[in-house]
Write an enzyme that holds these catalytic residues in place. Structure first.
Site, PDB file in Angstrom:
ATOM      1  N   ASP A   1      -3.987  14.212  13.918  1.00  0.00           N
ATOM      2  CA  ASP A   1      -3.681  15.827  13.636  1.00  0.00           C
ATOM      3  C   ASP A   1      -2.712  16.425  14.723  1.00  0.00           C
ATOM      4  O   ASP A   1      -3.492  16.306  15.799  1.00  0.00           O
ATOM      5  CB  ASP A   1      -4.757  16.409  13.236  1.00  0.00           C
ATOM      6  CG  ASP A   1      -4.637  17.971  12.875  1.00  0.00           C
ATOM      7  OD1 ASP A   1      -3.388  18.119  12.568  1.00  0.00           O
ATOM      8  OD2 ASP A   1      -5.459  18.435  13.177  1.00  0.00           O
TER       9      ASP A   1
ATOM     10  N   ASN B   1      -1.241  19.356  14.822  1.00  0.00           N
ATOM     11  CA  ASN B   1      -1.109  20.866  14.566  1.00  0.00           C
ATOM     12  C   ASN B   1      -2.472  21.581  14.390  1.00  0.00           C
ATOM     13  O   ASN B   1      -2.252  22.878  13.942  1.00  0.00           O
ATOM     14  CB  ASN B   1       0.148  21.223  13.588  1.00  0.00           C
ATOM     15  CG  ASN B   1      -0.304  20.662  12.171  1.00  0.00           C
ATOM     16  OD1 ASN B   1      -1.413  20.138  11.884  1.00  0.00           O
ATOM     17  ND2 ASN B   1       0.457  21.140  11.101  1.00  0.00           N
TER      18      ASN B   1
ATOM     19  N   ASP C   1      -4.955  21.404  11.867  1.00  0.00           N
ATOM     20  CA  ASP C   1      -5.161  21.935  10.431  1.00  0.00           C
ATOM     21  C   ASP C   1      -6.166  21.014   9.832  1.00  0.00           C
ATOM     22  O   ASP C   1      -6.421  21.127   8.629  1.00  0.00           O
ATOM     23  CB  ASP C   1      -3.848  22.175   9.566  1.00  0.00           C
ATOM     24  CG  ASP C   1      -3.262  20.835   9.108  1.00  0.00           C
ATOM     25  OD1 ASP C   1      -3.438  19.837   9.988  1.00  0.00           O
ATOM     26  OD2 ASP C   1      -2.233  20.759   8.738  1.00  0.00           O
TER      27      ASP C   1
ATOM     28  N   ASP D   1      -0.753  13.947  10.385  1.00  0.00           N
ATOM     29  CA  ASP D   1       0.695  14.161  10.057  1.00  0.00           C
ATOM     30  C   ASP D   1       1.411  13.339  10.672  1.00  0.00           C
ATOM     31  O   ASP D   1       1.301  12.430  11.535  1.00  0.00           O
ATOM     32  CB  ASP D   1       1.035  15.821  10.497  1.00  0.00           C
ATOM     33  CG  ASP D   1       0.400  16.255  11.734  1.00  0.00           C
ATOM     34  OD1 ASP D   1       0.742  15.488  12.669  1.00  0.00           O
ATOM     35  OD2 ASP D   1      -0.205  17.187  11.869  1.00  0.00           O
TER      36      ASP D   1
ATOM     37  N   ASP E   1       5.343   3.197   1.305  1.00  0.00           N
ATOM     38  CA  ASP E   1       4.762   2.891   0.037  1.00  0.00           C
ATOM     39  C   ASP E   1       5.424   3.297  -1.207  1.00  0.00           C
ATOM     40  O   ASP E   1       6.443   4.178  -1.116  1.00  0.00           O
ATOM     41  CB  ASP E   1       3.390   3.711  -0.132  1.00  0.00           C
ATOM     42  CG  ASP E   1       2.317   2.793  -0.353  1.00  0.00           C
ATOM     43  OD1 ASP E   1       2.203   1.940  -1.237  1.00  0.00           O
ATOM     44  OD2 ASP E   1       1.118   2.679   0.456  1.00  0.00           O
TER      45      ASP E   1
ATOM     46  N   ASP F   1       3.243  -0.380  -4.411  1.00  0.00           N
ATOM     47  CA  ASP F   1       1.700  -0.109  -5.054  1.00  0.00           C
ATOM     48  C   ASP F   1       1.469  -0.628  -6.619  1.00  0.00           C
ATOM     49  O   ASP F   1       2.595  -0.395  -7.581  1.00  0.00           O
ATOM     50  CB  ASP F   1       1.631   1.265  -5.010  1.00  0.00           C
ATOM     51  CG  ASP F   1       0.118   1.756  -5.331  1.00  0.00           C
ATOM     52  OD1 ASP F   1      -0.913   1.349  -4.908  1.00  0.00           O
ATOM     53  OD2 ASP F   1      -0.060   2.447  -6.541  1.00  0.00           O
TER      54      ASP F   1
ATOM     55  N   GLU G   1       1.662  -5.125  -3.999  1.00  0.00           N
ATOM     56  CA  GLU G   1       0.221  -5.100  -4.207  1.00  0.00           C
ATOM     57  C   GLU G   1      -0.074  -5.782  -5.820  1.00  0.00           C
ATOM     58  O   GLU G   1       0.336  -5.119  -6.928  1.00  0.00           O
ATOM     59  CB  GLU G   1      -0.336  -3.694  -4.200  1.00  0.00           C
ATOM     60  CG  GLU G   1      -1.867  -3.671  -4.619  1.00  0.00           C
ATOM     61  CD  GLU G   1      -2.474  -2.219  -4.888  1.00  0.00           C
ATOM     62  OE1 GLU G   1      -3.324  -2.012  -4.493  1.00  0.00           O
ATOM     63  OE2 GLU G   1      -1.588  -1.525  -5.474  1.00  0.00           O
TER      64      GLU G   1
ATOM     65  N   HIS H   1      -6.577   0.677   2.842  1.00  0.00           N
ATOM     66  CA  HIS H   1      -7.125   2.163   2.560  1.00  0.00           C
ATOM     67  C   HIS H   1      -8.057   2.138   1.368  1.00  0.00           C
ATOM     68  O   HIS H   1      -8.652   3.189   1.079  1.00  0.00           O
ATOM     69  CB  HIS H   1      -6.020   3.089   2.342  1.00  0.00           C
ATOM     70  CG  HIS H   1      -5.070   2.738   1.155  1.00  0.00           C
ATOM     71  ND1 HIS H   1      -4.294   1.396   1.221  1.00  0.00           N
ATOM     72  CD2 HIS H   1      -4.626   3.223   0.034  1.00  0.00           C
ATOM     73  CE1 HIS H   1      -3.667   1.325  -0.052  1.00  0.00           C
ATOM     74  NE2 HIS H   1      -3.831   2.465  -0.547  1.00  0.00           N
ATOM     75  N   ASP H   2      -7.720   1.043   0.442  1.00  0.00           N
ATOM     76  CA  ASP H   2      -8.703   0.901  -0.695  1.00  0.00           C
ATOM     77  C   ASP H   2     -10.119  -0.048  -0.468  1.00  0.00           C
ATOM     78  O   ASP H   2     -10.717  -0.251  -1.397  1.00  0.00           O
ATOM     79  CB  ASP H   2      -8.017   0.102  -1.762  1.00  0.00           C
ATOM     80  CG  ASP H   2      -6.881   1.137  -2.452  1.00  0.00           C
ATOM     81  OD1 ASP H   2      -7.081   2.467  -2.277  1.00  0.00           O
ATOM     82  OD2 ASP H   2      -5.996   0.596  -3.107  1.00  0.00           O
TER      83      ASP H   2
END
Length: 559
Positions: free
Chosen positions: A21, A23, A25, A29, A98, A199, A256, A329-330
């Site tokens: 991160d 910024n 929040d 990013d 992706d 994907d 994938e 990520h899965d």
């Protein structure tokens, strides 16, 4: 065998929401990614795969796209992406994105028009059907649990969504849809990106007539997918994307491709005929699925792991190219799944890295894997963020299932295990952000983080660096043949890589016990040199027989 850059590369997957991160929040990013490019360059990375950063309502963490041509505000703007691409290329790092073709967001302008009326020109961009006898058009189940159909009261029809209700499936039978997607693909490639991870690509073709499937709820990951996974005719679509988009560019394409049989490898990734350069197959990361599917957590077998890896290594040799991975990520964290994150964290993480990084194929490292990040054990459902988890919990609750067992399964299998913030240092929130992040950091960031491992010569991170240097130092470890050894040993996984007169032997103890290793008879005449080990060097490892240490990994060069 054809030599190309993407076979020689080491790739690194970034889940941008959780990477860095910039910024304050609480959300990662693109500027955060830019700030860490020097770290990735020092690691030895050649390619970055970045998960979706397109405009999205973010129901499924960016895989529900509302505008393929714009950047989600959370991540920055298009000028930030342009800067990222430029900074990657300046360092000699390529960038792939992706590519989500199976579905869009229900907030995409195409879908908004499609559901405005039955005679709208874009109605046929999606899959609409009348109900049957007051119920859904068929019995298909969503991959995220529950029905794959959602009723639209305005037009009084159902639309198909194989994933979230906010991810309506595109109708790939419509040639206009395919042309829209081809135009979008070329737009990004013309910007200078270096390829795509594609994907859920095996689901873009549905069985004609959309018939009911047998027992879809309990066989969701096996027989129940026959209606919309690898359906005959899919390669007509894939070859069109290759012919009219991919083939005009020097790029990397990785599909994938769950459920793809190795017998169809030539169609998918054949050197000449394949639609893609590589595919991610799912067999080895499905080893611990129980009878009820993915959420049913069962034991995994080293014998079965050997069979799967050998099948793909030997079966693709001279045919196509493997995409090598243990995490994404899965998937849950590999050291929590196949290693021992408590007693042998460092040793088992290094062993697993050695296991897959030196096989034939392009290795993919998922962010945090290189420091041995572990599964997170959230106690409360409210701490999770993934829509799939909430759908699963709700369905189990409605079925009267035990809540504690449900939470046990979620803690082990949840995709959020891979989505907690990257652990950069031991400052609050792991150095990911100065504010509370969108999902809580794993509490073990105090002892597992980049900053500490950079200064520890024996760290998992520095071991990954050595592995990458070793792989790049030898054409044998990239293009060499894979040879299988000690197939029946209950604890040890051993294989060779050979090219011409050069041979490497990789020996791995997959458990926390101490089995005896005996050099295979046909390799006994070779003189052995240890080029890498996850323990302190020990000359006894040059003997023909010795007792292996827990989770020990040894890489020999044979002369």
């Amino acid at each position: 065998m054809r030599k190309v850059w993407w076979k020689e590369a080491v790739a690194y997957q970034i889940y941008p929401r959780s990477f860095m991160d910039s910024n304050e929040d609480g959300i990662g990013d693109l500027q955060g990614v830019i700030s860490k490019l020097d770290y990735l360059e020092a690691l030895g990375i050649d390619v970055i795969w970045i998960c979706p950063i397109y405009k999205s309502p973010n129901d499924d963490n960016g895989y529900d796209i509302s505008d393929y041509y714009d950047i989600l505000d959370d991540f920055g703007a298009m000028n930030d992406f342009d800067e990222l691409l430029e900074e990657c290329h300046r360092r000699g790092i390529r960038l792939i994105m992706d590519l989500v073709l199976n579905h869009t967001s229900d907030e995409h302008p195409w879908f908004i028009e499609s559901c405005s009326s039955r005679d709208n020109p874009k109605r046929n961009y999606y899959i609409w059907r009348d109900g049957k006898n007051g119920a859904e058009p068929n019995n298909w189940e969503s991959m995220f649990n529950g029905s794959a159909w959602e009723y639209d009261g305005h037009t009084e029809q159902y639309y198909l969504h194989l994933y979230s209700v906010k991810q309506p499936d595109l109708n790939m039978e419509n040639p206009v849809v395919r042309q829209e997607l081809i135009s979008m693909i070329r737009w990004w490639l013309d910007k200078g990106i270096d390829g795509f991870r594609v994907d859920a690509i095996t689901h873009i073709k549905k069985l004609p007539g959309l018939p009911d499937m047998p027992n879809p709820k309990h066989l969701r990951y096996v027989d129940a997918m026959t209606g919309h996974r690898n359906v005959e005719g899919i390669h007509e679509f894939l070859q069109q994307f290759k012919r009219e988009a991919f083939a005009d560019y020097d790029i990397m394409t990785v599909g994938e491709a769950s459920g793809t049989p190795i017998s169809e490898a030539d169609k998918w990734i054949g050197e000449k005929n394949g639609a893609f350069n590589m595919i991610f197959q799912f067999e080895h990361v499905s080893l611990d699925f129980g009878p009820e599917g993915r959420w049913d957590c069962g034991p995994w077998s080293l014998d079965k792991l050997k069979q799967i890896m050998q099948k793909w290594q030997i079966g693709l040799d001279g045919v196509g190219w493997n995409a090598l991975y243990l995490e994404n990520h899965d998937q849950p964290r590999s050291v929590s799944r196949f290693g021992d994150p408590v007693k042998y964290h460092k040793e088992s993480a290094k062993m697993l890295a050695t296991f897959y990084m030196l096989m034939q194929g392009t290795p993919f490292i998922y962010q945090g894997q290189e420091i041995g990040m572990t599964n997170v054990h959230f106690h409360n459902l409210s701490e999770y963020r993934d829509v799939e988890i909430y759908n699963y919990y709700r369905e189990r609750l409605m079925d009267g299932q035990d809540i504690e067992e449900t939470m046990r399964r979620i803690r082990y299998r949840a995709r959020d295990n891979a989505r907690t913030p990257m652990q950069w240092n031991d400052s609050p929130h792991g150095g990911f952000s100065d504010v509370v992040p969108w999902i809580r950091v794993n509490p073990d960031y105090h002892c597992i983080n980049v900053e500490q491992q950079l200064i520890d010569p024996d760290s998992i991170l520095n071991y990954y660096k050595k592995l990458i240097v070793l792989r790049k130092s030898s054409g044998t470890l990239i293009y060499g043949k894979y040879g299988s050894y000690m197939d029946k040993h209950p604890d040890i996984f051993a294989y060779t890589r050979s090219l011409g007169d050069e041979v490497y032997l990789i020996v791995l103890n997959f458990y926390g016990n101490t089995p005896e290793f005996n050099i295979p008879q046909e390799l006994g005449a070779y003189k052995r040199h240890i080029v890498l080990s996850n323990y302190e060097q020990d000359d006894s490892r040059l003997n023909h027989s010795f007792v292996m240490r827990p989770y020990e990994a040894l890489v020999y060069k044979l002369d």
